[in-house]
Design an enzyme around this catalytic site. Structure first.
Site, PDB file in Angstrom:
ATOM      1  N   LEU A   9     125.754  50.282  77.279  1.00 56.52           N
ATOM      2  CA  LEU A   9     124.701  51.220  76.903  1.00 56.52           C
ATOM      3  C   LEU A   9     123.752  50.626  75.868  1.00 56.52           C
ATOM      4  O   LEU A   9     124.180  50.199  74.793  1.00 56.52           O
ATOM      5  CB  LEU A   9     125.337  52.507  76.351  1.00 56.52           C
ATOM      6  CG  LEU A   9     124.368  53.619  75.943  1.00 56.52           C
ATOM      7  CD1 LEU A   9     123.569  54.088  77.152  1.00 56.52           C
ATOM      8  CD2 LEU A   9     125.122  54.772  75.313  1.00 56.52           C
ATOM      9  N   ASP A  10     122.460  50.600  76.217  1.00 62.53           N
ATOM     10  CA  ASP A  10     121.392  50.155  75.320  1.00 62.53           C
ATOM     11  C   ASP A  10     121.578  48.723  74.825  1.00 62.53           C
ATOM     12  O   ASP A  10     121.091  48.352  73.764  1.00 62.53           O
ATOM     13  CB  ASP A  10     121.250  51.104  74.115  1.00 62.53           C
ATOM     14  CG  ASP A  10     120.769  52.484  74.524  1.00 62.53           C
ATOM     15  OD1 ASP A  10     119.986  52.567  75.491  1.00 62.53           O
ATOM     16  OD2 ASP A  10     121.183  53.473  73.895  1.00 62.53           O
ATOM     17  N   GLU A  11     122.286  47.904  75.597  1.00 61.61           N
ATOM     18  CA  GLU A  11     122.536  46.523  75.184  1.00 61.61           C
ATOM     19  C   GLU A  11     122.090  45.510  76.233  1.00 61.61           C
ATOM     20  O   GLU A  11     122.479  44.352  76.191  1.00 61.61           O
ATOM     21  CB  GLU A  11     124.023  46.326  74.858  1.00 61.61           C
ATOM     22  CG  GLU A  11     124.495  47.121  73.644  1.00 61.61           C
ATOM     23  CD  GLU A  11     125.941  46.813  73.271  1.00 61.61           C
ATOM     24  OE1 GLU A  11     126.483  45.831  73.801  1.00 61.61           O
ATOM     25  OE2 GLU A  11     126.505  47.562  72.456  1.00 61.61           O
TER      26      GLU A  11
END
Length: 301
Positions: free
Chosen positions: A244-246
């Site tokens: 997530l979000d990486e």
């Protein structure tokens, strides 16, 4: 209903041809070694190609070579060019892509209840500033069906709950596939995609989020930021991955703020920054300027 904005795009003239269908963008990466630029240039020259723009990058840390070439070639069909490129690339074990440069990228946009990024993308597209063909808008809420209709873009309301997430994602993927989308933009879509859907969309889904993560998680991050007296507001656009979000970062930007900013001021500044960062990321991706380099990106601006 047919999406608006289906129009012929203008392109720069080329020396060898006047048929714009013969203008291409070639992107490639492979293990670095002497002579790659010479070999690529020679390959194109032997087939009547004229290079109009070229950029390359050697990553000394990984030993990889990256290149983007825009060229004109009127002597071969696109299929013949692909066939000969495939044979040429084998000798270098290249990962390569060939795109018609005047072909707008088929795109589906996901959105929830915050419409600033969606509105910005639609306006830029309608104004001819983004080489996109926006085929559909998908949302888990109904807020922006009228905005979609004003641009003559099909709107798909697909509610998502914990119990219906799998079925909802299956329907979302049906829309993406039926529209032949090469790009999915999560324009403040506030649902976490499953690992399965992330894998299906690998390298062709772009997300935008505020840069307060991981410090200010959850709802109302700008309220949390205001309470902490932040001095910088930023945004990050990245490719979607199961982490997530990486995912690999495409673009980031910041705006300075101070003690005089209200929560409303912070939110407005943040939304402006998110819109600009996402628009740049989408533009670079749709112009085939972004090459994946492991968990990073190489961007030929």
């Amino acid at each position: 209903m047919m999406p608006a904005g289906r129009r012929e795009r203008q392109s720069h003239s080329c020396h060898n041809c006047t048929d714009m269908s013969s203008a291409y963008i070639l992107t490639l990466s492979c293990a670095d070694r002497p002579g790659i630029v010479h070999a690529v240039s020679g390959f194109l020259l032997e087939r009547g190609g004229n290079i109009e723009e070229a950029a390359q990058y050697n990553d000394h840390a990984t030993g990889l070579f990256f290149m983007r070439v825009r060229f004109a070639c009127g002597q071969l069909t696109q299929d013949d060019l692909r066939t000969q490129l495939r044979m040429f690339a084998e000798g270098f074990q290249m990962d390569w892509r060939l795109h018609a440069s005047d072909q707008p990228m088929k795109t589906v946009i996901f959105v929830s209840k915050e419409g600033h990024c969606l509105n910005d993308l639609l306006f830029r597209w309608k104004s001819g500033l983004l080489p996109l063909d926006i085929r559909a808008i998908v949302s888990n809420h109904r807020e922006f069906y009228q905005l979609a209709a004003s641009y003559n873009v099909p709107f798909h309301h697909i509610p998502v709950t914990a119990a219906t997430k799998a079925q909802a994602e299956a329907r979302q993927y049906e829309v993406i596939e039926s529209e032949g989308a090469d790009l999915v933009v999560l324009a403040r879509y506030m649902q976490v995609l499953s690992d399965d859907l992330c894998r299906k969309l690998a390298g062709r889904a772009i997300n935008i989020h505020h840069s307060f993560l991981p410090s200010f998680k959850g709802a109302k991050p700008y309220y949390q930021a205001h309470d902490r007296g932040v001095k910088l507001i930023g945004a990050t656009a990245h490719y979607v991955t199961a982490d997530l979000d990486e995912g690999p970062i495409i673009e980031q930007d910041v705006a300075r703020v101070d003690h005089s900013y209200t929560v409303e001021n912070l939110t407005a500044t943040g939304r402006d920054t998110e819109s600009m960062v996402l628009a740049r990321a989408v533009k670079w991706h749709s112009e085939h300027r972004v090459l994946l380099n492991g968990h990073k990106t190489v961007i030929f601006k």
